[in-house]
Design a protein around this motif. Structure first.
Motif, PDB file in Angstrom:
ATOM      1  N   ARG A  13     -42.287 -34.552  17.298  1.00  0.00           N
ATOM      2  CA  ARG A  13     -42.781 -35.119  16.030  1.00  0.00           C
ATOM      3  C   ARG A  13     -44.306 -35.225  16.057  1.00  0.00           C
ATOM      4  NH1 ARG A  13     -37.909 -38.423  16.330  1.00  0.00           N
ATOM      5  NH2 ARG A  13     -39.097 -40.068  17.354  1.00  0.00           N
ATOM      6  N   ALA A  14     -44.845 -35.552  17.218  1.00  0.00           N
ATOM      7  CA  ALA A  14     -46.300 -35.683  17.343  1.00  0.00           C
ATOM      8  C   ALA A  14     -47.012 -34.362  17.021  1.00  0.00           C
ATOM      9  CB  ALA A  14     -46.675 -36.152  18.749  1.00  0.00           C
ATOM     10  N   GLU A  15     -46.372 -33.256  17.323  1.00  0.00           N
ATOM     11  CA  GLU A  15     -47.008 -31.955  17.034  1.00  0.00           C
ATOM     12  C   GLU A  15     -47.190 -31.769  15.526  1.00  0.00           C
ATOM     13  OE1 GLU A  15     -48.495 -29.961  19.188  1.00  0.00           O
ATOM     14  OE2 GLU A  15     -47.958 -31.543  20.602  1.00  0.00           O
ATOM     15  N   TYR A  16     -46.169 -32.144  14.735  1.00  0.00           N
ATOM     16  CA  TYR A  16     -46.310 -32.061  13.267  1.00  0.00           C
ATOM     17  C   TYR A  16     -47.450 -32.972  12.801  1.00  0.00           C
ATOM     18  CZ  TYR A  16     -41.697 -29.823  12.970  1.00  0.00           C
ATOM     19  OH  TYR A  16     -40.639 -28.959  13.092  1.00  0.00           O
ATOM     20  N   LEU A  17     -47.456 -34.196  13.342  1.00  0.00           N
ATOM     21  CA  LEU A  17     -48.474 -35.169  12.914  1.00  0.00           C
ATOM     22  C   LEU A  17     -49.878 -34.706  13.290  1.00  0.00           C
ATOM     23  CD1 LEU A  17     -46.428 -38.354  13.743  1.00  0.00           C
ATOM     24  CD2 LEU A  17     -47.357 -37.824  11.499  1.00  0.00           C
ATOM     25  N   LYS A  18     -50.003 -34.099  14.451  1.00  0.00           N
ATOM     26  CA  LYS A  18     -51.337 -33.640  14.869  1.00  0.00           C
ATOM     27  C   LYS A  18     -51.832 -32.505  13.977  1.00  0.00           C
ATOM     28  CE  LYS A  18     -51.075 -34.957  19.695  1.00  0.00           C
ATOM     29  NZ  LYS A  18     -50.874 -34.408  21.043  1.00  0.00           N
ATOM     30  N   ARG A  19     -50.895 -31.645  13.560  1.00  0.00           N
ATOM     31  CA  ARG A  19     -51.313 -30.573  12.640  1.00  0.00           C
ATOM     32  C   ARG A  19     -51.760 -31.172  11.310  1.00  0.00           C
ATOM     33  NH1 ARG A  19     -46.908 -27.599  14.905  1.00  0.00           N
ATOM     34  NH2 ARG A  19     -45.511 -28.113  13.193  1.00  0.00           N
ATOM     35  N   TRP A  20     -51.003 -32.190  10.845  1.00  0.00           N
ATOM     36  CA  TRP A  20     -51.363 -32.842   9.574  1.00  0.00           C
ATOM     37  C   TRP A  20     -52.736 -33.526   9.707  1.00  0.00           C
ATOM     38  CZ3 TRP A  20     -49.139 -38.013   7.384  1.00  0.00           C
ATOM     39  CH2 TRP A  20     -49.430 -38.118   6.028  1.00  0.00           C
ATOM     40  N   HIS A  21     -52.953 -34.195  10.819  1.00  0.00           N
ATOM     41  CA  HIS A  21     -54.220 -34.868  11.100  1.00  0.00           C
ATOM     42  C   HIS A  21     -55.379 -33.872  11.009  1.00  0.00           C
ATOM     43  CE1 HIS A  21     -57.225 -35.813  14.369  1.00  0.00           C
ATOM     44  NE2 HIS A  21     -57.378 -36.829  13.564  1.00  0.00           N
ATOM     45  N   GLN A  22     -55.223 -32.731  11.659  1.00  0.00           N
ATOM     46  CA  GLN A  22     -56.305 -31.733  11.670  1.00  0.00           C
ATOM     47  C   GLN A  22     -56.556 -31.191  10.261  1.00  0.00           C
ATOM     48  OE1 GLN A  22     -58.285 -31.137  14.322  1.00  0.00           O
ATOM     49  NE2 GLN A  22     -59.501 -30.010  12.810  1.00  0.00           N
ATOM     50  N   LEU A  23     -55.467 -31.026   9.492  1.00  0.00           N
ATOM     51  CA  LEU A  23     -55.624 -30.510   8.126  1.00  0.00           C
ATOM     52  C   LEU A  23     -56.408 -31.488   7.252  1.00  0.00           C
ATOM     53  CD1 LEU A  23     -52.105 -28.911   7.756  1.00  0.00           C
ATOM     54  CD2 LEU A  23     -54.263 -27.722   7.310  1.00  0.00           C
ATOM     55  N   LEU A  24     -56.215 -32.797   7.467  1.00  0.00           N
ATOM     56  CA  LEU A  24     -57.017 -33.771   6.714  1.00  0.00           C
ATOM     57  C   LEU A  24     -58.499 -33.580   7.034  1.00  0.00           C
ATOM     58  CD1 LEU A  24     -54.293 -35.401   6.189  1.00  0.00           C
ATOM     59  CD2 LEU A  24     -55.745 -37.426   6.237  1.00  0.00           C
ATOM     60  N   LEU A  25     -58.794 -33.436   8.321  1.00  0.00           N
ATOM     61  CA  LEU A  25     -60.197 -33.283   8.719  1.00  0.00           C
ATOM     62  C   LEU A  25     -60.766 -31.972   8.169  1.00  0.00           C
ATOM     63  CD1 LEU A  25     -60.071 -34.564  12.413  1.00  0.00           C
ATOM     64  CD2 LEU A  25     -60.631 -35.849  10.336  1.00  0.00           C
ATOM     65  N   ASP A  26     -59.963 -30.918   8.206  1.00  0.00           N
ATOM     66  CA  ASP A  26     -60.436 -29.615   7.710  1.00  0.00           C
ATOM     67  C   ASP A  26     -60.679 -29.646   6.202  1.00  0.00           C
ATOM     68  OD1 ASP A  26     -60.113 -28.710  10.271  1.00  0.00           O
ATOM     69  OD2 ASP A  26     -58.264 -27.596   9.875  1.00  0.00           O
ATOM     70  N   ASN A  27     -59.942 -30.506   5.496  1.00  0.00           N
ATOM     71  CA  ASN A  27     -60.040 -30.556   4.026  1.00  0.00           C
ATOM     72  C   ASN A  27     -60.743 -31.816   3.546  1.00  0.00           C
ATOM     73  OD1 ASN A  27     -58.285 -28.204   2.782  1.00  0.00           O
ATOM     74  ND2 ASN A  27     -57.309 -28.898   4.666  1.00  0.00           N
ATOM     75  N   GLU A  28     -61.582 -32.386   4.416  1.00  0.00           N
ATOM     76  CA  GLU A  28     -62.236 -33.663   4.085  1.00  0.00           C
ATOM     77  C   GLU A  28     -62.978 -33.602   2.740  1.00  0.00           C
ATOM     78  OE1 GLU A  28     -64.757 -35.530   7.135  1.00  0.00           O
ATOM     79  OE2 GLU A  28     -66.221 -35.842   5.540  1.00  0.00           O
ATOM     80  N   GLU A  29     -63.739 -32.553   2.524  1.00  0.00           N
ATOM     81  CA  GLU A  29     -64.579 -32.523   1.328  1.00  0.00           C
ATOM     82  C   GLU A  29     -63.737 -32.437   0.055  1.00  0.00           C
ATOM     83  OE1 GLU A  29     -67.616 -33.363   1.463  1.00  0.00           O
ATOM     84  OE2 GLU A  29     -67.992 -33.107  -0.681  1.00  0.00           O
ATOM     85  N   GLU A  30     -62.720 -31.594   0.076  1.00  0.00           N
ATOM     86  CA  GLU A  30     -61.879 -31.453  -1.119  1.00  0.00           C
ATOM     87  C   GLU A  30     -61.147 -32.762  -1.429  1.00  0.00           C
ATOM     88  OE1 GLU A  30     -58.217 -28.765  -2.829  1.00  0.00           O
ATOM     89  OE2 GLU A  30     -59.008 -28.279  -0.855  1.00  0.00           O
ATOM     90  N   LEU A  31     -60.609 -33.380  -0.387  1.00  0.00           N
ATOM     91  CA  LEU A  31     -59.918 -34.670  -0.572  1.00  0.00           C
ATOM     92  C   LEU A  31     -60.882 -35.737  -1.093  1.00  0.00           C
ATOM     93  CD1 LEU A  31     -57.823 -34.674   2.719  1.00  0.00           C
ATOM     94  CD2 LEU A  31     -56.838 -34.919   0.432  1.00  0.00           C
ATOM     95  N   ALA A  32     -62.085 -35.762  -0.520  1.00  0.00           N
ATOM     96  CA  ALA A  32     -63.051 -36.794  -0.899  1.00  0.00           C
ATOM     97  C   ALA A  32     -63.494 -36.623  -2.349  1.00  0.00           C
ATOM     98  CB  ALA A  32     -64.263 -36.739   0.036  1.00  0.00           C
ATOM     99  N   GLN A  33     -63.738 -35.382  -2.760  1.00  0.00           N
ATOM    100  CA  GLN A  33     -64.167 -35.137  -4.145  1.00  0.00           C
ATOM    101  C   GLN A  33     -63.067 -35.592  -5.121  1.00  0.00           C
ATOM    102  OE1 GLN A  33     -67.121 -34.140  -5.261  1.00  0.00           O
ATOM    103  NE2 GLN A  33     -68.091 -33.508  -3.345  1.00  0.00           N
TER     104      GLN A  33
END
Ligand code: NAP
Length: 476
Positions: free
Chosen positions: A64-84
């Motif tokens: 389960r941690a592997e799924y969560l870690k991928r999700w975590h990285q995707l948030l960081l990779d998409n920080e600007e789009e999410l923030a806007q």
């Protein structure tokens, strides 16, 4: 403008439904629409989460941690789009939105690891021929209801531990700011979560909540929002004895004592009071300053407040964005009017700004306030700092505790013995001592009294999603 959809059983659905508009509070423009879902959609999402629960809960915590870690990285990779998107839908300044994305991601990372530390117990037996053990199990399907003021972090602070523990989730975000949550679902999809493990419904909170409460497949509700709605949920959860965690309203006192470093206090109050235009559950709502430093504090603080820039949060130089909506603005105005009528003195600010279709309020400092004023009794949820003079440490503690709320409090003193003594008497779940920004993924966040039940974050944050099963094993 986009028409966003709900996410149920891995599909994007709800195209055929009426829509709700999401409005930019900085200019009144439409940012997007979401489906106006209700009972039927909630039922489908719960059914999907129910089917997905068995296989998801059987995975190891490491898987389960592997799924969560991928999700975590995707948030960081998409920080600007999410923030806007966050700034557009709910108004917070863009640098704060970027900060929230990092903060939201930190909960996913923390709980991905914490899921590996859900330990059971072996308990010494009182008779020979037995083994006594405590096994830990995920509670089941979780419904998460979140507020508008932290549209990403309030969601990951619930979903992170729920998913790590082996639960599946149905999210119902606030209708004021559902788009960030929908974007987070898209990232879940990219992270590859199996169908039905994460689901999101938008629309009528009362209809969706009714289904959540009446559907026996939902074992746990985790809610962040107002104390008023929290009390409704407590009543509704009674029939099926649903597990309930509540992160509710606050009314934080901030105490500046004579031996405080006033510059440190001013800097911390600026961070605590004006983040998200004063619309946070832990922001300083009542400032009590001891008489020896009162004038000095008011002067330095007002000088700092006068430098704050108000405007549309997409502008990089803006410090204070709009309030969430007209009702929020009306509440702030009402509180300020009440304080002034009862003898409060506006040192700076005090007025609404409604040009360009936005709903803004000037950053405001009011001195000479007292406990009879509404802003000293209720959350104002706006950029207004009321300051009351106190004569002693005892008076400050008494006033600080004189409320049904108990989420966060702040104390400023350089004297260790005094700080310790004061904090021991404060009835608050979170205390900042010479610190105006105490939040972090690895610490327990939550309130005493009517500010909630349970804690989120820290190692305690996963407890809400786990049941203990005591097993007595006969060995003869
Ligand atoms: P709210 O009005 O209580 O709404 C919170 C959520 O509950 C939203 O998703 C809302 O959906 C839903 N809701 C509203 N009425 C409901 C009902 N009868 N049954 C079930 N769900 C219902 O709170 P808010 O205005 O979004 O958020 C501000 C409040 O949250 C403040 O009091 C703040 O202090 C508190 N807060 C607490 C924490 C904490 O950690 N303790 C953190 C952040 C905020 P709709 O939008 O669709 O109506």
């Amino acid at each position: 403008m986009n028409n966003y959809l709900m996410h149920i059983h891995g599909e994007w659905v709800g195209e055929e439904l009426d829509t709700l508009s999401v409005t930019n509070p900085a200019n009144g423009g439409q940012v997007g629409t979401v489906p106006n879902g209700g009972k039927a959609e909630a039922e489908k999402a719960i059914a999907a989460a129910h089917v997905a629960f068995e296989p998801w809960s059987r995975l190891t915590a490491y898987e389960r941690a592997e799924y969560l870690k991928r999700w975590h990285q995707l948030l960081l990779d998409n920080e600007e789009e999410l923030a806007q998107l966050m700034t557009l839908e709910m108004g917070k300044p863009i640098h704060e939105s970027r900060g929230e994305v990092k903060y939201a991601a930190s909960f996913i990372e923390w709980f991905a690891e914490e899921g590996k530390r859900i330990y059971g117990e072996t308990i010494p037996t009182h008779v020979s021929g037995k083994r006594l053990q405590v096994w830990k199990k995920p509670v089941g399907v979780v419904a998460a209801i979140t507020p508008w003021n932290f549209p990403a972090a309030m969601l990951t602070r619930k979903m992170g531990p729920a998913l790590a523990a082996g639960c599946t989730v149905v999210v119902k975000p606030s209708s004021e700011s559902p788009l960030t949550a929908i974007k987070l679902m898209e990232l879940c999809e990219k992270a590859g979560f199996p169908k039905g493990v994460v689901n999101l419904v938008t629309g009528s909170s009362t209809k969706i909540a009714k289904e959540i409460m009446e559907n026996e497949k939902v074992r746990k509700i985790t809610f962040t929002g107002s104390t008023e709605v929290g009390k409704i949920l407590i009543r509704q959860s009674a029939d099926q004895v649903k597990r309930l965690s509540l992160e509710l309203g606050g009314h934080a006192p901030l105490i500046v004592l004579d031996d405080a470093n006033v510059d440190v206090a001013v800097k911390a109050v600026m961070a605590s009071k004006f983040r998200n235009a004063g619309q946070t559950c832990i922001c300083a709502n009542r400032i009590y300053v001891q008489s020896g430093v009162y004038d000095q504090f008011v002067k330095k603080f007002a000088n700092a407040v006068e430098k704050l820039k108000v405007g549309n949060g997409v502008d990089e130089s803006v410090d204070i964005g709009p309030l969430i909506n007209k009702a929020g603005l009306d509440k702030v105005e009402r509180h300020v009017r009440d304080a002034v009528t009862k003898g409060g003195t506006v040192v700076t600010g005090g007025k609404p700004i409604t040009n360009d279709g936005g709903v803004f309020f000037q950053p405001t400092v009011i001195k000479d306030v007292d406990q009879t004023m509404v802003m000293m009794q209720e959350e104002t949820f706006g950029p207004v700092a009321p300051i009351q003079k106190v004569e002693s440490e005892e008076e400050a503690i008494k006033l600080a505790n004189d409320t049904p709320y108990g989420l966060a409090a702040y104390v400023f003193t350089e004297n260790v013995a005094r700080g310790t003594r004061v904090i021991e008497q404060l009835q608050y779940g979170i205390v900042g001592w010479n610190d105006g920004a105490p939040s972090a993924a690895q610490v327990p966040f939550g309130g005493m009294k009517q500010s909630g039940i349970g804690r989120e974050g820290g190692h305690e944050g996963i407890d809400a999603f786990v049941e203990s099963q005591y097993v007595s094993i006969g060995m003869e």
